[in-house]
Design a protein around this motif. Structure first.
Motif, mmCIF file in Angstrom:
data_model
loop_
_atom_site.group_PDB
_atom_site.id
_atom_site.type_symbol
_atom_site.label_atom_id
_atom_site.label_comp_id
_atom_site.label_asym_id
_atom_site.label_seq_id
_atom_site.Cartn_x
_atom_site.Cartn_y
_atom_site.Cartn_z
ATOM 1 N N GLN A 126 -28.241 25.408 64.377
ATOM 2 C CA GLN A 126 -28.066 26.253 65.552
ATOM 3 C C GLN A 126 -29.186 26.026 66.564
ATOM 4 O OE1 GLN A 126 -27.895 30.017 63.504
ATOM 5 N NE2 GLN A 126 -25.673 30.199 63.764
ATOM 6 N N ARG A 147 -20.097 17.443 68.234
ATOM 7 C CA ARG A 147 -19.100 18.391 67.740
ATOM 8 C C ARG A 147 -19.793 19.534 67.015
ATOM 9 N NH1 ARG A 147 -15.607 13.417 65.422
ATOM 10 N NH2 ARG A 147 -17.690 13.025 64.634
ATOM 11 N N ASP A 198 -18.919 22.535 66.038
ATOM 12 C CA ASP A 198 -18.206 23.206 64.949
ATOM 13 C C ASP A 198 -18.286 22.397 63.657
ATOM 14 O OD1 ASP A 198 -17.556 25.181 66.725
ATOM 15 O OD2 ASP A 198 -15.484 24.525 67.038
ATOM 16 N N GLU A 236 -20.314 23.440 60.194
ATOM 17 C CA GLU A 236 -19.625 23.483 58.896
ATOM 18 C C GLU A 236 -20.364 22.636 57.868
ATOM 19 O OE1 GLU A 236 -17.352 24.390 55.812
ATOM 20 O OE2 GLU A 236 -17.328 25.389 57.758
ATOM 21 N N ASP A 282 -23.040 29.709 68.032
ATOM 22 C CA ASP A 282 -22.549 30.349 66.802
ATOM 23 C C ASP A 282 -22.228 29.329 65.727
ATOM 24 O OD1 ASP A 282 -20.769 32.707 68.852
ATOM 25 O OD2 ASP A 282 -22.729 32.906 67.890
#
Length: 478
Positions: free
Chosen positions: A33, A53, A55, A59, A478
């Motif tokens: 983050q 990317r 996201d 992950e 996030d």
């Protein structure tokens, strides 16, 4: 987990991150983050990244966090953010090679460097930008946006590992991978003020392998490069030039300044070809040489061993290679290549067989000359480039495709001789641009080059603070 200030996490080195994960001081998710937030503040100015990317990265960081919570990390990079240069294949991603002329086809497998990172748990959160086919020492590309230098946006970060150099200097996490066939690791490292090691040929497996082509770490510190070499140097049968596996203690890189005592250091101040060394670069390298002497090394001036014929021979052979590659493209695809590179390659159209043979012979002549010139020294120091970073919009310092390689006379011989060579910052111009010192060692002495680089890191004058993004407005990722 106890959180550390997010503003600091992106600045931490790989070993510090791994220690923090192990001690649960912070998590891979918090680090990712922080890196993504920092990238968001910088990237609109630098254009260092491709396939960013968030996201997917987050992950991967969550999976790493789960492994650390179980006490079962995959390896010494688990959870550490990493970027990979565009031309190093990553499974499932297209590899545009910096040009609009290439069809975007997903790679079937990771190339060796990215495979090693994935096996060790590194979070490959983005690819980094490069010029068309990697054939420029700038960030100019027909596919990617123009890459810029974080020290001065009007200047190039160098190339062809353009985005990697900019990303390391800007603090996009600790670890970045670039490639080098004539200076493409060391030139951006020198112009961005970071550290890199171009390893001995075959030390870091790469696919496809090619004469003089190496992959290596691009980092802010010698320590991070040494940490990364633990992973990158693992063998891979796909590289037909891969060196036999060797148990190298990469973490013994820090031998202190005493490492320099008694060393025989060659000082190469003239390349013997290409552009002359500019005065501020000359002064910085001379100052570095005096520091080596003060630390107990014997520094001896060297005569140049490269010739203009060697440089031009390699240039002309690479022109022919590019001419053949572009000739095989459909007309509309060739038209998508940067005009500068088209003109450079097309200039070889009239070369006959004898001319190509004579051009190719200069690669071996360069190798023989470099090995002979370095044989009486433990290490050789020189400028990385004869000038600091040039304007970002230019494809080369000369802006002339028929004289496009006039700045690689210090770097290219060590690709051909297969010797390890590093770039480390040794000063700044009056305008605040970094100046790179090249440290080359005997073939296979990659660890020694790291140790000498670390010693210089300890004795050099204080470094300026790393550049910061123009706006410090923060938006959480996030």
């Amino acid at each position: 987990m106890q959180a550390q200030s997010p503003s600091a996490l992106h600045e931490l080195g790989a070993a510090q991150l791994v220690q923090g994960f192990r001690e649960r001081t912070f998590s891979p998710v918090e680090v990712m983050q922080a890196v993504l937030g920092h990238v968001e503040r910088w990237e609109q100015h630098l254009n260092a990244l491709y396939l960013l990317r968030p996201d997917v990265a987050l992950e991967e960081a969550r999976r790493s966090e789960a492994r650390w919570m179980k006490g079962a990390p995959l390896g010494v990079l688990d959870g550490v953010p990493v970027t990979i240069k565009d031309n190093i294949a990553t499974r499932g991603d297209p590899t545009p090679l910096g040009t609009r002329a290439v069809d975007l086809v997903s790679a079937a497998a990771d190339a060796p460097p990215s495979a090693r990172v994935r096996e060790a748990g590194g979070v490959m959160f983005a690819k980094t930008t490069m010029p068309d086919y990697g054939m420029l020492s700038s960030g100019l590309s027909s596919f990617h946006k123009l890459a810029r230098n974080p020290w001065d946006f009007t200047r190039t970060p160098g190339g062809s590992s353009s985005g990697a150099g900019a990303a390391a200097a800007a603090g996009y996490g600790p670890l970045h991978i670039g490639t080098d066939i004539g200076g493409s690791l060391r030139l951006p490292a020198g112009w961005c003020g970071i550290f890199t090691l171009k390893p001995s040929l075959g030390r870091v497996p790469i696919d496809p392998p090619y004469m003089g082509r190496a992959a290596g770490p691009m980092t802010r510190t010698v320590a991070d490069a040494a940490w990364f070499m633990q992973v990158l140097s693992r063998p891979d049968a796909r590289d037909s030039m891969n060196l036999p596996p060797q148990d190298i203690d990469w973490l013994s890189f820090d031998q202190g300044a005493d490492k320099l005592k008694g060393l025989r250091i060659g000082l190469l101040m003239e390349a013997g070809c290409g552009l002359p060394v500019e005065p501020e670069v000359h002064a910085a390298i001379e100052k570095a040489a005096r520091l080596f002497e003060q630390a107990g090394a014997t520094v001896t001036p060297m005569k140049p061993f490269m010739t203009q014929a060697m440089l031009e021979g390699m240039d002309h052979f690479w022109r022919m290679r590019s001419y053949i590659d572009m000739k095989a493209l459909p007309a509309q695809k060739k038209a998508a290549v940067l005009p500068y590179i088209q003109q450079w390659g097309d200039s070889a159209a009239g070369m006959d067989g004898e001319a190509v043979f004579r051009a190719f012979s200069q690669f071996h002549a360069t190798r023989v000359a470099a090995v002979a010139a370095c044989s009486q020294f433990d290490y050789v120091i020189s400028p990385v480039s004869p000038m600091p970073a040039f304007p970002a919009e230019l494809p080369s310092p000369t802006n002339d495709p028929l004289h496009g390689l006039e700045h690689i006379g210090f770097t290219v011989p060590f690709n051909m001789s297969e010797q390890p060579a590093a770039s480390i910052n040794c000063g700044y111009t009056s305008g605040g641009l970094p100046i790179g010192l090249q440290i080359a060692g005997q073939r296979f002495d990659d660890l020694g080059v790291l140790q000498v680089s670390r010693a210089f890191e300890l004795i050099r004058e204080g470094q300026r603070a790393w550049p910061q993004p123009p706006s410090h407005a923060v938006r959480d990722v996030d």
